[in-house]
Design a protein around this motif. Structure first.
Motif, PDB file in Angstrom:
ATOM      1  N   PRO A 113       0.798  -1.233   0.000  1.00  0.00           N
ATOM      2  CA  PRO A 113       0.000   0.000   0.000  1.00  0.00           C
ATOM      3  C   PRO A 113       0.833   1.287   0.000  1.00  0.00           C
ATOM      4  N   LYS A 114       2.092   1.197   0.366  1.00  0.00           N
ATOM      5  CA  LYS A 114       2.952   2.373   0.401  1.00  0.00           C
ATOM      6  C   LYS A 114       3.606   2.655  -0.950  1.00  0.00           C
ATOM      7  N   ILE A 115       3.343   1.790  -1.912  1.00  0.00           N
ATOM      8  CA  ILE A 115       3.908   1.950  -3.253  1.00  0.00           C
ATOM      9  C   ILE A 115       2.769   2.296  -4.213  1.00  0.00           C
ATOM     10  N   ASP A 116       2.915   3.373  -4.929  1.00  0.00           N
ATOM     11  CA  ASP A 116       1.857   3.868  -5.812  1.00  0.00           C
ATOM     12  C   ASP A 116       1.876   3.104  -7.133  1.00  0.00           C
ATOM     13  N   ALA A 117       1.422   1.843  -7.045  1.00  0.00           N
ATOM     14  CA  ALA A 117       1.352   0.999  -8.240  1.00  0.00           C
ATOM     15  C   ALA A 117       0.335  -0.101  -7.959  1.00  0.00           C
ATOM     16  N   PRO A 118      -0.437  -0.520  -8.954  1.00  0.00           N
ATOM     17  CA  PRO A 118      -1.473  -1.527  -8.729  1.00  0.00           C
ATOM     18  C   PRO A 118      -0.889  -2.877  -8.313  1.00  0.00           C
ATOM     19  N   LEU A 119      -1.678  -3.588  -7.475  1.00  0.00           N
ATOM     20  CA  LEU A 119      -1.267  -4.897  -6.962  1.00  0.00           C
ATOM     21  C   LEU A 119      -2.092  -5.995  -7.621  1.00  0.00           C
ATOM     22  N   PHE A 120      -1.403  -7.025  -8.115  1.00  0.00           N
ATOM     23  CA  PHE A 120      -2.044  -8.177  -8.752  1.00  0.00           C
ATOM     24  C   PHE A 120      -1.804  -9.407  -7.879  1.00  0.00           C
ATOM     25  N   THR A 121      -2.852 -10.213  -7.664  1.00  0.00           N
ATOM     26  CA  THR A 121      -2.697 -11.456  -6.920  1.00  0.00           C
ATOM     27  C   THR A 121      -3.607 -12.528  -7.506  1.00  0.00           C
ATOM     28  N   HIS A 122      -3.328 -13.784  -7.209  1.00  0.00           N
ATOM     29  CA  HIS A 122      -4.205 -14.856  -7.664  1.00  0.00           C
ATOM     30  C   HIS A 122      -5.570 -14.703  -6.997  1.00  0.00           C
ATOM     31  N   ARG A 123      -6.619 -15.130  -7.688  1.00  0.00           N
ATOM     32  CA  ARG A 123      -7.968 -14.892  -7.168  1.00  0.00           C
ATOM     33  C   ARG A 123      -8.211 -15.611  -5.839  1.00  0.00           C
ATOM     34  N   PHE A 124      -7.506 -16.727  -5.583  1.00  0.00           N
ATOM     35  CA  PHE A 124      -7.673 -17.413  -4.300  1.00  0.00           C
ATOM     36  C   PHE A 124      -7.062 -16.614  -3.145  1.00  0.00           C
ATOM     37  N   GLU A 125      -6.203 -15.653  -3.467  1.00  0.00           N
ATOM     38  CA  GLU A 125      -5.521 -14.865  -2.436  1.00  0.00           C
ATOM     39  C   GLU A 125      -6.154 -13.486  -2.244  1.00  0.00           C
ATOM     40  N   PHE A 126      -7.148 -13.168  -3.071  1.00  0.00           N
ATOM     41  CA  PHE A 126      -7.729 -11.819  -3.069  1.00  0.00           C
ATOM     42  C   PHE A 126      -8.259 -11.422  -1.689  1.00  0.00           C
ATOM     43  N   ALA A 136      -6.233  -6.112  -9.232  1.00  0.00           N
ATOM     44  CA  ALA A 136      -6.588  -7.079 -10.271  1.00  0.00           C
ATOM     45  C   ALA A 136      -6.203  -8.479  -9.805  1.00  0.00           C
ATOM     46  N   VAL A 137      -6.935  -9.465 -10.296  1.00  0.00           N
ATOM     47  CA  VAL A 137      -6.625 -10.862  -9.984  1.00  0.00           C
ATOM     48  C   VAL A 137      -6.249 -11.578 -11.274  1.00  0.00           C
ATOM     49  N   PHE A 138      -5.499 -12.659 -11.109  1.00  0.00           N
ATOM     50  CA  PHE A 138      -5.090 -13.453 -12.266  1.00  0.00           C
ATOM     51  C   PHE A 138      -5.339 -14.928 -11.997  1.00  0.00           C
ATOM     52  N   GLU A 139      -5.187 -15.727 -13.029  1.00  0.00           N
ATOM     53  CA  GLU A 139      -5.321 -17.184 -12.943  1.00  0.00           C
ATOM     54  C   GLU A 139      -3.966 -17.815 -13.243  1.00  0.00           C
ATOM     55  N   TRP A 140      -3.762 -19.033 -12.761  1.00  0.00           N
ATOM     56  CA  TRP A 140      -2.569 -19.773 -13.163  1.00  0.00           C
ATOM     57  C   TRP A 140      -2.617 -19.995 -14.673  1.00  0.00           C
ATOM     58  N   GLY A 141      -1.491 -19.798 -15.308  1.00  0.00           N
ATOM     59  CA  GLY A 141      -1.415 -19.892 -16.760  1.00  0.00           C
ATOM     60  C   GLY A 141      -1.440 -18.539 -17.451  1.00  0.00           C
TER      61      GLY A 141
END
Length: 292
Positions: A71-84, A119-124
């Motif tokens: 949160p201290k970095i001004d850039a979007p965070l992407f994680t797998h949807r199971f970790e959202f 944003a969330v992503f999927e494996w692959g």
């Protein structure tokens, strides 16, 4: 601390976890920004030395020590949807490591704030030149990031360095079978000559990588055998975790014991599902080797 150059556009900033940095024409990509009061400043400084600004952040999973700087970095965070939901909800993070709301300041890594996921992503999926691969077992959506052209795989907490394994005794996991399947996937990459980077430990390649992966896998098998031998007599989860920690010479503190209860529960669930242990009530809930 300074950057370690891995390839023309890949760098590793040390820490536990270490942060992988990739430079692109549009800006730098961070994997696992980590934790610590000044780490966001350190990462911004190192990226600026490369003549770039931070464009995006990827995370292997949403444990507090991997994402609290985000949160201290001004850039979007992407994680797998199971970790959202683990990232966004401090309570979910505590539930994952304590089973419920945790006492304030009790957990080894405890971050009380929400972490916004953009944003969330999927494996692959392909993300900024990385392929996201399934390496779960340590957490529900544990993801590795593969840079094919560079021969580098940032593996997060899908395996651990020898020093950490010796320090904790039981690798932190929520599913032993998934953890071992991830080790097998990592072995495939190691045999292809990839540099494997764990979040906690040094980067390894070739025979050194294969030996370390075998250490991780063998520790899982060893803990399983140890549990079955200890459960010849009924034991509670706490008693079992305590005895295993003593077996490995791990310092038994309330925090370490609480943390090790998570993988112990996962082992018990696996053994129960295979019909090898059973639950009994004997001055509380206890577990033993199945008698019938």
């Amino acid at each position: 601390m300074g950057l370690r150059k891995l390839d023309e556009n890949l760098y590793l900033y040390p820490g536990s976890p270490g942060t992988l940095i990739k430079t692109t024409p549009d800006g730098a990509i961070l994997i696992d920004p980590g934790h610590g009061k000044g780490r966001h400043k350190d990462l911004k400084r190192e990226v600026q030395k490369l003549g770039q600004e931070i464009k995006a952040q990827l995370t292997t999973h949403s444990h507090a020590d991997h994402i609290s700087t985000a949160p201290k970095i001004d850039a979007p965070l992407f994680t797998h949807r199971f970790e959202f939901s683990i990232a966004e909800s401090p309570l979910n993070r505590e539930m994952l490591t304590f089973g419920s709301k945790a006492p304030k300041g009790f957990l080894v890594f405890q971050f009380p704030d929400e972490v916004k996921v953009h944003a969330v992503f999927e494996w692959g999926d392909e993300l900024f030149g990385f392929k996201a691969i399934q390496l779960n077992g340590h957490s529900p959506g544990m993801t590795g990031f593969v840079a094919e052209d560079s021969g580098v795989l940032y593996a997060g907490d899908s395996f651990f360095g020898e020093r950490l394994i010796n320090a904790v005794g039981i690798p932190y996991l929520i599913d032993p079978e998934l953890f071992k399947a991830s080790i097998e996937e990592l072995q495939n990459y190691a045999e292809k000559g990839f540099l494997l980077i764990p979040s906690h430990g040094k980067a390894v390649k070739g025979e050194e990588a294969l030996a370390l992966l075998e250490l991780n896998a063998s520790r899982i098998d060893e803990v399983e055998r140890l549990i079955l031998s200890l459960l010849e007599k009924p034991l509670s989860m706490d008693e079992l975790a305590f005895r295993i920690m003593k077996h490995y010479g791990v310092e038994v503190t309330p925090q370490n014991l609480a943390l090790n209860l998570v993988p112990i529960r996962a082992f018990i669930a696996t053994l129960y599902n295979r019909g090898e242990v059973e639950a009994v009530v004997e001055d509380g809930l206890k577990w033993q080797v199945r008698r019938s």
